[in-house]
Design an enzyme around this catalytic site. Structure first.
Site, PDB file in Angstrom:
ATOM      1  N   ARG A  51       0.773  -1.232  -0.101  1.00  0.00           N
ATOM      2  CA  ARG A  51      -0.067  -0.292   0.091  1.00  0.00           C
ATOM      3  C   ARG A  51       0.885   1.512   0.037  1.00  0.00           C
ATOM      4  O   ARG A  51       1.349   1.904   1.165  1.00  0.00           O
ATOM      5  CB  ARG A  51      -1.128   0.268   1.233  1.00  0.00           C
ATOM      6  CG  ARG A  51      -2.172  -0.892   0.817  1.00  0.00           C
ATOM      7  CD  ARG A  51      -3.017  -1.115   2.461  1.00  0.00           C
ATOM      8  NE  ARG A  51      -1.804  -2.239   3.271  1.00  0.00           N
ATOM      9  CZ  ARG A  51      -2.327  -1.576   4.712  1.00  0.00           C
ATOM     10  NH1 ARG A  51      -2.960  -1.611   5.220  1.00  0.00           N
ATOM     11  NH2 ARG A  51      -1.215  -2.877   5.472  1.00  0.00           N
ATOM     12  N   ASP A  53       2.061   4.763   0.010  1.00  0.00           N
ATOM     13  CA  ASP A  53       1.551   5.881   0.693  1.00  0.00           C
ATOM     14  C   ASP A  53       1.552   7.142  -1.606  1.00  0.00           C
ATOM     15  O   ASP A  53       2.501   7.208  -1.939  1.00  0.00           O
ATOM     16  CB  ASP A  53       2.806   7.410   1.062  1.00  0.00           C
ATOM     17  CG  ASP A  53       2.342   6.099   2.751  1.00  0.00           C
ATOM     18  OD1 ASP A  53       1.960   6.100   2.874  1.00  0.00           O
ATOM     19  OD2 ASP A  53       3.913   6.892   3.446  1.00  0.00           O
ATOM     20  N   ARG A 197      11.338   5.145   4.175  1.00  0.00           N
ATOM     21  CA  ARG A 197      11.953   6.531   3.787  1.00  0.00           C
ATOM     22  C   ARG A 197      12.685   6.778   5.365  1.00  0.00           C
ATOM     23  O   ARG A 197      13.296   8.045   5.346  1.00  0.00           O
ATOM     24  CB  ARG A 197      10.057   7.646   3.627  1.00  0.00           C
ATOM     25  CG  ARG A 197       9.696   7.358   2.077  1.00  0.00           C
ATOM     26  CD  ARG A 197       8.827   7.727   2.330  1.00  0.00           C
ATOM     27  NE  ARG A 197       8.115   8.750   2.635  1.00  0.00           N
ATOM     28  CZ  ARG A 197       7.371   9.415   2.440  1.00  0.00           C
ATOM     29  NH1 ARG A 197       6.104   8.682   2.545  1.00  0.00           N
ATOM     30  NH2 ARG A 197       7.197  10.961   3.428  1.00  0.00           N
TER      31      ARG A 197
END
Lengths: 253, 253
Positions: A51, A53, A197
């Protein structure tokens, strides 16, 4: 009811991520709309492998769904691409067994992260650029091996109370240093929310502050995301690059 | 009044081309707006080396203008980039003599054209894709040498009554064949309006129709743009790649 698996690619720039939300343009929503052309069961559910972002891209993403009809792979690719916006392309389609899940059958996921050394009009959508950071590739590169192996990655994740545990196994984490960009490549059995990230952002911050890469070890051990060294690198540099499955599951009949 | 020359790059996707027009976003208009920050003379005139069309990109474009103030190259680059949208970047700045013109002092201009074999979410803004054409690289490649040298290029241009003549000298025209795209590279002393896109489009059409590449010779000789073989390839594949000047003109004092 036959189950289908598709491989797709998308430019995340104009999507609020993968997952359906009210009043937002998402990849899942575009796919479900395109699939409604077929005699789709109501409710139709599209399950993605990852999923992603808002702003995150996919070179190769996978999704499964069930339809009433038998549809050939060629028909599926052509029919979906005709109905999808041009920032999503379906690359391939398979019929799979009904116990196959794009999400739960995945063995691992691979991501790429592109960090630009100079901002240009052509890299602005597909790489991160951090003008306030001194990019110290030597320190960044030395941070990466500390993430390898099985760890509790709570330090590098947005807290998700639904998860039983935060353990992940990072199988590969490399850095390619080019003239105009750094390319990170990482593979793990699973990723927590924002994990890629935050690992990359924090390595960049350690380099900028000229810190000892070994600090990564302590940060992981602390299992505490509230540390000033944690930095979430921006989404536009991140690409879901591949999802690995046991090949026998994917029959292309 | 000092004269400045800048080298810049832009993503043409969201511009109605280079030249100022009413009610349209153009590169020239964005530059003039950013330059109004300095004590610019009124009217301020920005002269570009090449007036790219809507949707056409520039890896390297050049423009000159006069300002009241003495501004260092570093100041110019920083001040303009702070004030320009992120689909335009100024790469370098020079002070030049007052007889220098980005347009008229140019010896030649080089363009690249990217033709994608498959459409992906990541090449859709920066390459042409022609699903209705069979891409016959062998015939296309054989067309290119017929364009070399000095010719009247009326066949391959939108008529411009302001021009004294339609003669241009094509100095280089090559094709690089890659797995996922064809890259055309062309250099000429000057280009007529739509000339690159019509030469490339027509070569693609000859390939698609399995015609003799020598037809290019007849098409040039006819000096007639009203021929069914003429096809203008789409703008998104075209990049102004470089403009060549006599280096002495560019003093970086």
């Amino acid at each position: 009811m036959p189950r289908y698996l598709i491989r797709l690619s998308y430019d995340g720039t104009h999507f609020s991520g993968w997952q359906i939300q009210d009043h937002a343009r998402t990849v899942q929503q575009c796919l479900e709309k395109a699939l409604s052309y077929f005699d789709a069961p109501v409710p139709l559910t599209v399950t993605g492998a990852g999923r992603t972002d808002a702003g995150v891209h996919a070179l190769r993403q996978y999704a499964n769904f069930d339809l009433e009809k038998e549809i050939s792979p060629q028909q599926m690719v052509a029919a979906l691409n005709t109905r999808l916006p041009d920032d999503i392309r379906v690359l391939q389609s398979w019929q799979v067994t009904s116990d196959f899940s794009a999400r739960y059958s995945a063995l691992s996921r691979s991501y790429e992260y592109h960090l630009a050394i100079h901002r240009t009009p052509f890299n602005r959508l597909y790489s991160a650029f951090l003008p306030r950071y001194r990019i110290n590739a030597e320190i960044i590169e030395k941070c990466l091996p500390y993430f390898l192996g099985e760890h509790d990655f709570s330090t590098f994740a947005k807290l998700n109370p639904d998860l039983h545990h935060q353990r992940c196994t990072v199988q590969e984490f490399t850095l390619e240093i080019k003239d105009d960009e750094l390319i990170f490549r990482i593979r793990a059995n699973r990723f927590l929310h924002n994990m890629v990230r935050r690992m990359i952002g924090t390595s960049i911050r350690l380099g900028h502050q000229n810190k000892d890469p070994m600090i990564i070890k302590d940060l992981i051990a602390a299992a505490n995301p509230n540390n000033d060294l944690i930095f979430t690198a921006p989404p536009e540099g991140l690409f879901l690059a591949e999802v690995e499955y046991i090949l026998e599951c994917i029959s292309s009949r």
